[in-house]
Design a protein around this motif. Structure first.
Motif, PDB file in Angstrom:
ATOM      1  N   ILE A 161       0.822  -1.208   0.000  1.00  0.00           N
ATOM      2  CA  ILE A 161       0.000   0.000   0.000  1.00  0.00           C
ATOM      3  C   ILE A 161       0.860   1.265   0.000  1.00  0.00           C
ATOM      4  O   ILE A 161       1.802   1.379   0.787  1.00  0.00           O
ATOM      5  N   ALA A 162       0.501   2.204  -0.876  1.00  0.00           N
ATOM      6  CA  ALA A 162       1.096   3.545  -0.846  1.00  0.00           C
ATOM      7  C   ALA A 162       0.182   4.430  -0.010  1.00  0.00           C
ATOM      8  O   ALA A 162      -1.009   4.549  -0.309  1.00  0.00           O
ATOM      9  N   GLU A 163       0.736   5.057   1.026  1.00  0.00           N
ATOM     10  CA  GLU A 163      -0.059   5.849   1.963  1.00  0.00           C
ATOM     11  C   GLU A 163       0.345   7.318   1.892  1.00  0.00           C
ATOM     12  O   GLU A 163       1.531   7.637   1.789  1.00  0.00           O
ATOM     13  N   TYR A 204       7.663   0.344   4.973  1.00  0.00           N
ATOM     14  CA  TYR A 204       7.254  -0.069   6.321  1.00  0.00           C
ATOM     15  C   TYR A 204       7.241  -1.588   6.412  1.00  0.00           C
ATOM     16  O   TYR A 204       6.618  -2.269   5.599  1.00  0.00           O
ATOM     17  N   SER A 205       7.889  -2.136   7.421  1.00  0.00           N
ATOM     18  CA  SER A 205       7.880  -3.586   7.602  1.00  0.00           C
ATOM     19  C   SER A 205       7.039  -4.013   8.807  1.00  0.00           C
ATOM     20  O   SER A 205       6.610  -5.154   8.897  1.00  0.00           O
ATOM     21  N   TYR A 206       6.822  -3.071   9.752  1.00  0.00           N
ATOM     22  CA  TYR A 206       5.926  -3.317  10.882  1.00  0.00           C
ATOM     23  C   TYR A 206       5.395  -1.973  11.364  1.00  0.00           C
ATOM     24  O   TYR A 206       5.822  -0.908  10.883  1.00  0.00           O
ATOM     25  N   ALA A 207       4.462  -1.981  12.291  1.00  0.00           N
ATOM     26  CA  ALA A 207       3.682  -0.785  12.617  1.00  0.00           C
ATOM     27  C   ALA A 207       4.507   0.417  13.049  1.00  0.00           C
ATOM     28  O   ALA A 207       4.147   1.557  12.745  1.00  0.00           O
ATOM     29  N   TYR A 208       5.630   0.203  13.737  1.00  0.00           N
ATOM     30  CA  TYR A 208       6.409   1.334  14.261  1.00  0.00           C
ATOM     31  C   TYR A 208       7.748   1.489  13.547  1.00  0.00           C
ATOM     32  O   TYR A 208       8.735   1.925  14.134  1.00  0.00           O
ATOM     33  N   ASP A 209       7.740   1.186  12.273  1.00  0.00           N
ATOM     34  CA  ASP A 209       8.943   1.287  11.450  1.00  0.00           C
ATOM     35  C   ASP A 209       9.091   2.703  10.882  1.00  0.00           C
ATOM     36  O   ASP A 209       9.515   2.890   9.745  1.00  0.00           O
ATOM     37  N   ASP A 210       8.747   3.720  11.687  1.00  0.00           N
ATOM     38  CA  ASP A 210       8.697   5.102  11.207  1.00  0.00           C
ATOM     39  C   ASP A 210      10.029   5.691  10.757  1.00  0.00           C
ATOM     40  O   ASP A 210      10.104   6.298   9.687  1.00  0.00           O
ATOM     41  N   PRO A 211      11.088   5.585  11.543  1.00  0.00           N
ATOM     42  CA  PRO A 211      12.318   6.336  11.231  1.00  0.00           C
ATOM     43  C   PRO A 211      12.885   6.083   9.839  1.00  0.00           C
ATOM     44  O   PRO A 211      13.489   6.980   9.245  1.00  0.00           O
ATOM     45  N   THR A 212      12.717   4.867   9.312  1.00  0.00           N
ATOM     46  CA  THR A 212      13.322   4.545   8.019  1.00  0.00           C
ATOM     47  C   THR A 212      12.297   4.483   6.894  1.00  0.00           C
ATOM     48  O   THR A 212      12.645   4.115   5.774  1.00  0.00           O
ATOM     49  N   ASP A 247       4.478   7.099   2.424  1.00  0.00           N
ATOM     50  CA  ASP A 247       5.271   5.883   2.615  1.00  0.00           C
ATOM     51  C   ASP A 247       4.661   4.755   1.810  1.00  0.00           C
ATOM     52  O   ASP A 247       3.547   4.859   1.297  1.00  0.00           O
ATOM     53  N   VAL A 248       5.401   3.666   1.698  1.00  0.00           N
ATOM     54  CA  VAL A 248       4.878   2.404   1.187  1.00  0.00           C
ATOM     55  C   VAL A 248       4.865   1.429   2.350  1.00  0.00           C
ATOM     56  O   VAL A 248       5.887   1.227   3.013  1.00  0.00           O
ATOM     57  N   SER A 249       3.708   0.854   2.622  1.00  0.00           N
ATOM     58  CA  SER A 249       3.535  -0.009   3.779  1.00  0.00           C
ATOM     59  C   SER A 249       3.354  -1.467   3.372  1.00  0.00           C
ATOM     60  O   SER A 249       2.538  -1.790   2.498  1.00  0.00           O
ATOM     61  N   LEU A 250       4.128  -2.319   4.030  1.00  0.00           N
ATOM     62  CA  LEU A 250       3.969  -3.772   3.888  1.00  0.00           C
ATOM     63  C   LEU A 250       3.459  -4.370   5.196  1.00  0.00           C
ATOM     64  O   LEU A 250       3.568  -5.566   5.413  1.00  0.00           O
ATOM     65  N   VAL A 251       2.908  -3.512   6.057  1.00  0.00           N
ATOM     66  CA  VAL A 251       2.375  -3.973   7.340  1.00  0.00           C
ATOM     67  C   VAL A 251       1.238  -4.965   7.113  1.00  0.00           C
ATOM     68  O   VAL A 251       1.052  -5.910   7.886  1.00  0.00           O
ATOM     69  N   ASP A 252       0.471  -4.769   6.035  1.00  0.00           N
ATOM     70  CA  ASP A 252      -0.627  -5.679   5.702  1.00  0.00           C
ATOM     71  C   ASP A 252      -0.193  -6.772   4.736  1.00  0.00           C
ATOM     72  O   ASP A 252      -1.033  -7.451   4.140  1.00  0.00           O
ATOM     73  N   GLY A 253       1.110  -6.933   4.540  1.00  0.00           N
ATOM     74  CA  GLY A 253       1.602  -7.948   3.623  1.00  0.00           C
ATOM     75  C   GLY A 253       2.036  -7.354   2.295  1.00  0.00           C
ATOM     76  O   GLY A 253       2.155  -6.131   2.144  1.00  0.00           O
ATOM     77  N   PHE A 254       2.267  -8.220   1.312  1.00  0.00           N
ATOM     78  CA  PHE A 254       2.829  -7.814   0.024  1.00  0.00           C
ATOM     79  C   PHE A 254       2.124  -8.573  -1.094  1.00  0.00           C
ATOM     80  O   PHE A 254       1.961  -9.785  -1.025  1.00  0.00           O
TER      81      PHE A 254
END
Length: 286
Positions: free
Chosen positions: A113-115, A216-224, A125-132
């Motif tokens: 997901i692009a957020e 994003y690889s998990y919910a709090y992966d903010d800094p990177t 960001d691009v999030s993989l928190v919900d998978g890929f």
């Protein structure tokens, strides 16, 4: 010649009004959505306050433009292997957002997901928190600030832990998140794990991060993972790498990202701009 000057002044007036409208419309943002995949995709788009969206079929090599207000916040993702009937009813293998072509709900995991959260400063960001399900990258253009490229160059379907794979007819079509598979508080960053001090990277999220370091690889992966930019428009390209040149042509403009950033190459209207001073001079002479 008087009639010529009258026509010329009318052209100048129309152009001035058009330019003013263009400046006013600069408060809106555009998302050029590009399908660089070898398969057709069905992009889904949801506003944070309105889950209705999508309804687009995008064939390989094609693109479309979505326009949003400057305060827009939402998600863009790809649905894959969809089958819709003439009434727009159907299903997708991944990324479903209801049972119709137009989304009636959020995306179903696993989905890349692009957020976006647009404002005076944009956060994206691009999030993989919900998978890929597909590689996706986000490029900003004509913005100021960091404005770096977010996304995933790799393909988690080829690097997915065996217990997270989602298959169809023996083929891996997506990589699920550990939260989606095991539904524990630890993997889902909830309960006592619902803060950045207690929710830490797992071996599963680390495997995502290894393949997709700018996502994003998990919910709090903010800094990177979270990137900021101001006043930008964006390209969201599926199955494209962050260093890949991506072009899209819309509204008489060619959008291409090059080594120095995404460029906008306007067509047609600038010829009229350059010609106006010359025509006015001719009008005065005669």
């Amino acid at each position: 010649m008087a009639s010529f000057c009258s026509v010329l002044l009318t052209i100048v007036f129309i152009f001035t009004i058009t330019a003013s409208v263009t400046r006013i419309s600069s408060s809106t943002r555009t998302f050029t959505i590009v399908n660089s995949c070898k398969e057709t995709i069905w992009p889904g788009i949801t506003h944070s306050e309105n889950i209705s969206g999508g309804g687009i079929e995008l064939k390989p090599g094609k693109s479309t433009v979505y326009t949003a207000s400057s305060g827009w916040g939402g998600r863009i993702w790809a649905r894959t292997s969809c089958k819709f009937n003439k009434n727009g009813n159907g299903t997708c293998q991944t990324g479903s957002c209801g049972s119709t072509l137009n989304c009636t709900g959020p995306s179903s995991p696993p989905t890349s997901i692009a957020e976006f959260n647009l404002g005076e400063i944009d956060y994206y960001d691009v999030s993989l928190v919900d998978g890929f399900n597909l590689p996706v990258m986000v490029k900003a253009f004509n913005g100021t600030g960091n404005c770096s490229t977010a996304g995933c160059d790799g393909d988690m379907r080829q690097n997915c832990p065996s217990d997270l794979t989602l298959k169809a007819k023996g083929k891996v079509i997506a990589c699920r998140s550990a939260c989606d598979v095991y539904k524990t508080d630890e993997y889902c960053c909830r309960g006592k794990y619902g803060n950045p001090d207690t929710c830490l990277p797992s071996n599963y999220s680390k495997s995502f991060k290894l393949v997709c370091p700018a996502a994003y690889s998990y919910a709090y992966d903010d800094p990177t993972s979270v990137i900021t930019c101001s006043g930008a428009n964006y390209v969201v390209a599926f199955c494209a790498t962050r260093n890949q040149t991506v072009c899209s042509y819309h509204d008489n403009q060619l959008f291409c990202n090059q080594s120095k950033g995404l460029k906008v190459v306007p067509h047609r209207w600038w010829v009229a701009v350059l010609a106006i001073p010359l025509m006015l001079k001719l009008c005065v002479m005669f």
